[in-house]
Motif scaffolding. Structure first.
Motif, PDB file in Angstrom:
ATOM      1  N   GLY A  40       0.813  -1.210   0.000  1.00 50.00           N
ATOM      2  CA  GLY A  40       0.000   0.000   0.000  1.00 50.00           C
ATOM      3  C   GLY A  40       0.844   1.256   0.000  1.00 50.00           C
ATOM      4  O   GLY A  40       2.000   1.255  -0.443  1.00 50.00           O
ATOM      5  N   THR A  41       0.281   2.341   0.516  1.00 45.73           N
ATOM      6  CA  THR A  41       0.965   3.636   0.564  1.00 45.73           C
ATOM      7  C   THR A  41       1.525   3.931   1.951  1.00 45.73           C
ATOM      8  O   THR A  41       2.577   4.550   2.092  1.00 45.73           O
ATOM      9  CB  THR A  41      -0.010   4.760   0.152  1.00 45.73           C
ATOM     10  OG1 THR A  41      -0.558   4.452  -1.132  1.00 45.73           O
ATOM     11  CG2 THR A  41       0.702   6.105   0.069  1.00 45.73           C
ATOM     12  N   ALA A 181      -3.580  -9.687  -2.610  1.00 40.82           N
ATOM     13  CA  ALA A 181      -4.728  -9.584  -3.511  1.00 40.82           C
ATOM     14  C   ALA A 181      -4.269  -9.424  -4.956  1.00 40.82           C
ATOM     15  O   ALA A 181      -4.848 -10.025  -5.875  1.00 40.82           O
ATOM     16  CB  ALA A 181      -5.609  -8.408  -3.101  1.00 40.82           C
ATOM     17  N   SER A 182      -3.237  -8.618  -5.157  1.00 42.93           N
ATOM     18  CA  SER A 182      -2.701  -8.434  -6.515  1.00 42.93           C
ATOM     19  C   SER A 182      -2.227  -9.762  -7.087  1.00 42.93           C
ATOM     20  O   SER A 182      -2.531 -10.104  -8.241  1.00 42.93           O
ATOM     21  CB  SER A 182      -1.543  -7.425  -6.481  1.00 42.93           C
ATOM     22  OG  SER A 182      -0.936  -7.314  -7.751  1.00 42.93           O
ATOM     23  N   ASN A 194     -10.395  -4.069  -3.541  1.00 38.78           N
ATOM     24  CA  ASN A 194     -10.425  -2.650  -3.223  1.00 38.78           C
ATOM     25  C   ASN A 194      -9.065  -2.303  -2.658  1.00 38.78           C
ATOM     26  O   ASN A 194      -8.644  -2.874  -1.651  1.00 38.78           O
ATOM     27  CB  ASN A 194     -11.517  -2.320  -2.207  1.00 38.78           C
ATOM     28  CG  ASN A 194     -11.535  -0.833  -1.843  1.00 38.78           C
ATOM     29  OD1 ASN A 194     -10.950  -0.008  -2.546  1.00 38.78           O
ATOM     30  ND2 ASN A 194     -12.199  -0.491  -0.754  1.00 38.78           N
ATOM     31  N   ALA A 195      -8.369  -1.395  -3.320  1.00 33.02           N
ATOM     32  CA  ALA A 195      -7.054  -0.952  -2.856  1.00 33.02           C
ATOM     33  C   ALA A 195      -7.138   0.532  -2.548  1.00 33.02           C
ATOM     34  O   ALA A 195      -7.033   1.366  -3.447  1.00 33.02           O
ATOM     35  CB  ALA A 195      -5.985  -1.219  -3.912  1.00 33.02           C
ATOM     36  N   SER A 202       1.128   0.985  -4.871  1.00 35.81           N
ATOM     37  CA  SER A 202       2.089   0.081  -5.512  1.00 35.81           C
ATOM     38  C   SER A 202       1.469  -1.227  -5.987  1.00 35.81           C
ATOM     39  O   SER A 202       1.823  -1.742  -7.059  1.00 35.81           O
ATOM     40  CB  SER A 202       3.268  -0.196  -4.567  1.00 35.81           C
ATOM     41  OG  SER A 202       2.832  -0.800  -3.370  1.00 35.81           O
ATOM     42  N   ALA A 203       0.526  -1.773  -5.229  1.00 34.27           N
ATOM     43  CA  ALA A 203      -0.100  -3.033  -5.643  1.00 34.27           C
ATOM     44  C   ALA A 203      -0.918  -2.853  -6.917  1.00 34.27           C
ATOM     45  O   ALA A 203      -1.003  -3.763  -7.752  1.00 34.27           O
ATOM     46  CB  ALA A 203      -0.985  -3.577  -4.528  1.00 34.27           C
ATOM     47  N   VAL A 204      -1.521  -1.673  -7.086  1.00 35.60           N
ATOM     48  CA  VAL A 204      -2.279  -1.392  -8.307  1.00 35.60           C
ATOM     49  C   VAL A 204      -1.315  -1.195  -9.479  1.00 35.60           C
ATOM     50  O   VAL A 204      -1.565  -1.660 -10.596  1.00 35.60           O
ATOM     51  CB  VAL A 204      -3.194  -0.164  -8.125  1.00 35.60           C
ATOM     52  CG1 VAL A 204      -3.978   0.120  -9.406  1.00 35.60           C
ATOM     53  CG2 VAL A 204      -4.153  -0.379  -6.959  1.00 35.60           C
ATOM     54  N   SER A 205      -0.204  -0.523  -9.219  1.00 35.57           N
ATOM     55  CA  SER A 205       0.823  -0.370 -10.263  1.00 35.57           C
ATOM     56  C   SER A 205       1.313  -1.739 -10.727  1.00 35.57           C
ATOM     57  O   SER A 205       1.514  -1.977 -11.926  1.00 35.57           O
ATOM     58  CB  SER A 205       2.012   0.440  -9.732  1.00 35.57           C
ATOM     59  OG  SER A 205       1.640   1.749  -9.392  1.00 35.57           O
TER      60      SER A 205
END
Length: 330
Positions: A40-41, A181-182, A194-195, A202-205
């Motif tokens: 996460g952030t 989750a990623s 849900n992120a 970072s996980a979405v990236s």
């Protein structure tokens, strides 16, 4: 006899010097900041803060960062004395302070704000093949709602109920951290996640750069109005196109301010120095993570609900000429 007295005096002097050194050394304060999952952030920014504090305040402060399950766990750890600082969503901090919602039987009146940080932006990331195009479409799907006890889990529950009319029982809810989750999405084990976090998360990236085709669900104005009517601490935000690989248009979404919090028992001098060090060195850290671009002294108390600031933070903000509303004063 004289020799024995001399030896005794030498021993006493040695003990006095040793004790004095211990007392001098004990002035260094050890603080731990609890954050979130490594994907996460919160965790990377917590690392940036502790690195800065150790560099600039090393003679007075020894700071360390610790990953955690997120906002709720962080608030509980501060209350239990397991950490001195934390990052938490503003709404959950308010609930803890007032003893509301999930903190109904766990009131934490000694929590204090230090500063507002960035908006924790809600990002419902789903696979293209899942057939999910709206919040309501998550019904019957396998979806990561966030780590158990995290702020993300709370927000996911609220959003699913308010906008989609869904309860966790209506889907196959998985309680995973962002990195887990990623990986699960890429392995075909879950349909989405849900992120919530500062942009970029970072996980979405990671997942948007993978071979798995994904998209981020958009929140319409109507969706936002429904949510805002029951949770007025939510604001509207945008995930800009190009921020993530393959996301080639702006995506309207929602979010809540994240905050730096502490226990009220920290000294005024310590919190003053921690706050001052962040903002006096802001230009040197802002390039370390994009989420920090949403910070700034002019944003330090914006979006904070009525939970008191720590006196050390108040002292610094008053020095900088920031007008503090009554509801934030200790």
């Amino acid at each position: 006899m004289k020799k024995r007295i001399a030896i005794i005096l030498m021993i006493c002097m040695t003990l006095a010097i040793f004790t004095g050194c211990q007392e001098a050394g004990s002035k260094k304060q050890f603080v731990t900041i609890v954050t979130g999952g490594t994907g996460g952030t919160y965790y990377p920014v917590g690392t940036i803060f502790t690195t800065l504090w150790n560099e600039k305040l090393g003679e007075k402060v020894q700071a360390s960062v610790q990953s955690s399950g997120g906002s709720v766990e962080n608030l509980n750890m501060l209350k239990d004395g397991e950490a001195q600082l934390g990052i938490a969503m503003a709404n959950l901090t308010l609930f803890a302070y007032n003893g509301e919602e999930r903190f109904k039987d766990n009131k934490f009146e000694d929590v204090r704000f230090i500063t507002a940080l960035w908006p924790d932006v809600t990002q419902f990331v789903v696979t293209e093949k899942s057939g999910i195009n709206s919040i309501g479409d998550i019904k019957g799907k396998t979806f990561s709602v966030g780590s158990a006890g995290s702020g993300t889990e709370y927000s996911t529950k609220l959003i699913l109920e308010t906008i989609g009319g869904l309860k966790f029982e209506d889907l196959n809810a998985e309680y995973l951290g962002y990195s887990e989750a990623s990986s699960a999405i890429q392995n075909g084990q879950v349909d989405g996640m849900n992120a919530e976090g500062g942009l970029p998360t970072s996980a979405v990236s990671e997942i948007t750069a993978s071979k798995t085709k994904v998209k981020i669900l958009e929140f319409s104005d109507s969706d936002y109005e429904k949510l805002h009517s029951v949770a007025p601490y939510y604001g509207q935000f945008t995930v800009p196109k190009g921020l993530y690989t393959g996301i080639d248009k702006d995506v309207k979404t929602v979010g809540v301010k994240s905050t730096l919090i502490c226990h009220a028992n920290l000294s005024e001098e310590l919190v003053y120095e921690l706050t001052k060090t962040i903002y006096e060195n802001y230009e040197s850290i802002v390039g370390s993570h994009k989420a920090l671009e949403f910070m700034g002294l002019d944003q330090a108390i914006k979006g904070l609900p009525p939970v008191p600031l720590h006196p050390g933070a108040v002292k610094y903000y008053k020095e900088k000429g920031i007008e503090i509303p009554e509801y934030l004063l200790p």
